[in-house]
Design a protein around this motif. Structure first.
Motif, mmCIF file in Angstrom:
data_model
loop_
_atom_site.group_PDB
_atom_site.id
_atom_site.type_symbol
_atom_site.label_atom_id
_atom_site.label_comp_id
_atom_site.label_asym_id
_atom_site.label_seq_id
_atom_site.Cartn_x
_atom_site.Cartn_y
_atom_site.Cartn_z
ATOM 1 N N ASN A 187 0.873 -1.169 0.000
ATOM 2 C CA ASN A 187 0.000 0.000 0.000
ATOM 3 C C ASN A 187 0.911 1.220 0.000
ATOM 4 O O ASN A 187 1.470 1.597 1.027
ATOM 5 C CB ASN A 187 -0.921 -0.004 1.228
ATOM 6 C CG ASN A 187 -1.874 1.181 1.243
ATOM 7 O OD1 ASN A 187 -1.507 2.296 0.872
ATOM 8 N ND2 ASN A 187 -3.102 0.964 1.692
ATOM 9 N N ASN A 225 0.248 4.409 -0.668
ATOM 10 C CA ASN A 225 -0.315 5.639 -0.099
ATOM 11 C C ASN A 225 0.126 6.880 -0.890
ATOM 12 O O ASN A 225 0.701 7.802 -0.352
ATOM 13 C CB ASN A 225 0.066 5.765 1.383
ATOM 14 C CG ASN A 225 -0.705 6.854 2.090
ATOM 15 O OD1 ASN A 225 -1.695 7.377 1.572
ATOM 16 N ND2 ASN A 225 -0.257 7.221 3.280
ATOM 17 N N GLU A 284 -3.806 2.028 -3.035
ATOM 18 C CA GLU A 284 -3.887 3.461 -2.719
ATOM 19 C C GLU A 284 -2.893 4.261 -3.563
ATOM 20 O O GLU A 284 -2.141 5.084 -3.044
ATOM 21 C CB GLU A 284 -3.684 3.718 -1.225
ATOM 22 C CG GLU A 284 -4.905 3.428 -0.388
ATOM 23 C CD GLU A 284 -4.894 4.161 0.939
ATOM 24 O OE1 GLU A 284 -5.494 5.248 1.013
ATOM 25 O OE2 GLU A 284 -4.292 3.645 1.897
ATOM 26 N N LYS A 294 -3.785 6.529 -5.549
ATOM 27 C CA LYS A 294 -4.319 7.889 -5.383
ATOM 28 C C LYS A 294 -3.964 8.813 -6.552
ATOM 29 O O LYS A 294 -3.602 9.968 -6.368
ATOM 30 C CB LYS A 294 -3.820 8.504 -4.072
ATOM 31 C CG LYS A 294 -4.327 7.802 -2.826
ATOM 32 C CD LYS A 294 -3.868 8.507 -1.560
ATOM 33 C CE LYS A 294 -4.444 7.861 -0.318
ATOM 34 N NZ LYS A 294 -3.986 8.537 0.928
ATOM 35 N N TYR A 308 -8.308 9.175 -4.183
ATOM 36 C CA TYR A 308 -8.592 8.000 -3.352
ATOM 37 C C TYR A 308 -8.256 6.714 -4.098
ATOM 38 O O TYR A 308 -8.150 6.685 -5.328
ATOM 39 C CB TYR A 308 -10.074 7.956 -2.958
ATOM 40 C CG TYR A 308 -10.544 9.172 -2.200
ATOM 41 C CD1 TYR A 308 -10.198 9.362 -0.870
ATOM 42 C CD2 TYR A 308 -11.325 10.134 -2.831
ATOM 43 C CE1 TYR A 308 -10.633 10.474 -0.177
ATOM 44 C CE2 TYR A 308 -11.769 11.246 -2.146
ATOM 45 C CZ TYR A 308 -11.416 11.419 -0.809
ATOM 46 O OH TYR A 308 -11.843 12.528 -0.139
ATOM 47 N N ASN A 309 -8.119 5.627 -3.322
ATOM 48 C CA ASN A 309 -8.056 4.268 -3.862
ATOM 49 C C ASN A 309 -6.983 4.127 -4.936
ATOM 50 O O ASN A 309 -5.940 4.743 -4.866
ATOM 51 C CB ASN A 309 -9.434 3.853 -4.389
ATOM 52 C CG ASN A 309 -10.518 4.039 -3.338
ATOM 53 O OD1 ASN A 309 -10.289 3.771 -2.172
ATOM 54 N ND2 ASN A 309 -11.687 4.527 -3.756
ATOM 55 N N ARG A 369 -10.656 -0.478 -6.786
ATOM 56 C CA ARG A 369 -10.170 -1.297 -5.669
ATOM 57 C C ARG A 369 -9.704 -2.687 -6.081
ATOM 58 O O ARG A 369 -9.235 -3.448 -5.236
ATOM 59 C CB ARG A 369 -11.268 -1.442 -4.610
ATOM 60 C CG ARG A 369 -11.616 -0.146 -3.896
ATOM 61 C CD ARG A 369 -12.627 -0.385 -2.785
ATOM 62 N NE ARG A 369 -12.870 0.822 -2.014
ATOM 63 C CZ ARG A 369 -12.154 1.219 -0.980
ATOM 64 N NH1 ARG A 369 -11.115 0.486 -0.585
ATOM 65 N NH2 ARG A 369 -12.452 2.327 -0.324
ATOM 66 N N TYR A 411 -7.750 -3.718 -2.813
ATOM 67 C CA TYR A 411 -7.736 -2.752 -1.710
ATOM 68 C C TYR A 411 -9.124 -2.781 -1.085
ATOM 69 O O TYR A 411 -10.044 -2.109 -1.541
ATOM 70 C CB TYR A 411 -7.371 -1.356 -2.217
ATOM 71 C CG TYR A 411 -7.428 -0.292 -1.150
ATOM 72 C CD1 TYR A 411 -6.841 -0.488 0.093
ATOM 73 C CD2 TYR A 411 -8.071 0.918 -1.392
ATOM 74 C CE1 TYR A 411 -6.901 0.486 1.073
ATOM 75 C CE2 TYR A 411 -8.136 1.899 -0.413
ATOM 76 C CZ TYR A 411 -7.546 1.671 0.803
ATOM 77 O OH TYR A 411 -7.617 2.649 1.785
#
Length: 258
Positions: A7, A9, A34, A36, A62-63, A91, A106
């Motif tokens: 992840n 981020n 993520e 993003k 997001y995601n 996701r 995710y």
């Protein structure tokens, strides 16, 4: 074959961290969550320069999920989890890499709980379980890797809080994960580290990293074809200590494959 899940981020913001880890550890397949970033901003060229082909499904802010392969380009088979055509959140993505079908996921966080976000989490989990069962029925080698957003057992968190309202620790979340495993999947890290506390996530708050106040949220589940080929598994926890790091660290499994 070393398969990892991370992840990240925000893949644009943390591209230097990602590239440093790829150079140091050289995983063969990577599932990212993520990211993003919308599709147009995914750093495909930088990853290609580092030796990795990629498929991805982005989402602004997001995601976002992606699958990377060292020296190859993953062959996408799905870009969404089946079961709800109206679900527009990025996701799930699935691709074939060197004879293995890789599902990168995710799973929804579900907080605040109770509420609609927790309902979405459980419904998404049900859809994942249904699709996972269909994948097992094919008999092909499959890895389902990603951020499951569930604390599966007491070993997977630094301190158990029985009265918590956290969606990651609710009985329904734990039960859904058990239902998934009961289909016949092998949790790679837990299989080789039974009885050990192994973490993949440390919050940015309250010095969680410094206190090792972590949780294990990121898992690699192996189908019965691959489980006997598991040779090693672990977490590259050092990544979490780097400057500008994600709050997750990569988990990985090494398979005797092909």
């Amino acid at each position: 074959m070393r398969i990892a899940t991370f992840n990240i981020n925000n893949v644009v913001k943390r591209l230097p961290n990602l590239l440093a880890w790829l150079e140091a550890e050289r995983p063969d397949v990577v599932c990212l969550q993520e990211t993003k970033a919308p599709d147009a901003l995914f750093p495909a060229q930088a990853l290609e320069a580092a030796g990795y082909g990629a498929v991805w499904k982005g989402e602004r802010t997001y995601n976002g999920v992606a699958i990377l392969a060292r020296g190859a380009t993953p062959v996408p088979t799905r870009r969404a989890l089946p079961g709800d055509p109206a679900d527009a959140q990025s996701r799930y993505i699935e691709a074939a890499v060197n004879g293995v079908l890789v599902g990168c996921l995710y799973l929804p966080n579900g907080n605040p709980q109770p509420g609609p976000k927790f309902g979405y989490k459980l419904a998404w989990f049900d859809r994942l379980i249904a699709h996972a069962g269909e994948l097992l029925a094919t008999g092909v080698p499959v890895v389902l890797a990603g951020d499951y957003n569930v604390v599966a057992t007491d070993l997977d968190i630094y301190r158990v809080k029985p009265l918590t309202t956290d969606a990651l620790q609710q009985p329904q979340s734990k039960a859904a994960y058990r239902r998934l495993l009961d289909q016949g999947w092998t949790d790679a890290v837990r299989a080789l580290h039974a009885g050990e506390q192994v973490f993949t996530f440390w919050d940015y708050f309250r010095d969680a990293w410094g206190r090792n106040a972590g949780m294990r949220l990121d898992h690699l589940l192996l189908s019965p074809v691959l489980a006997p080929r598991l040779r090693a598994a672990g977490v590259d926890a050092w990544v979490r200590g780097d400057a500008g790091a994600s709050d997750h660290a990569p988990a990985w499994a090494e398979l005797d494959w092909p």
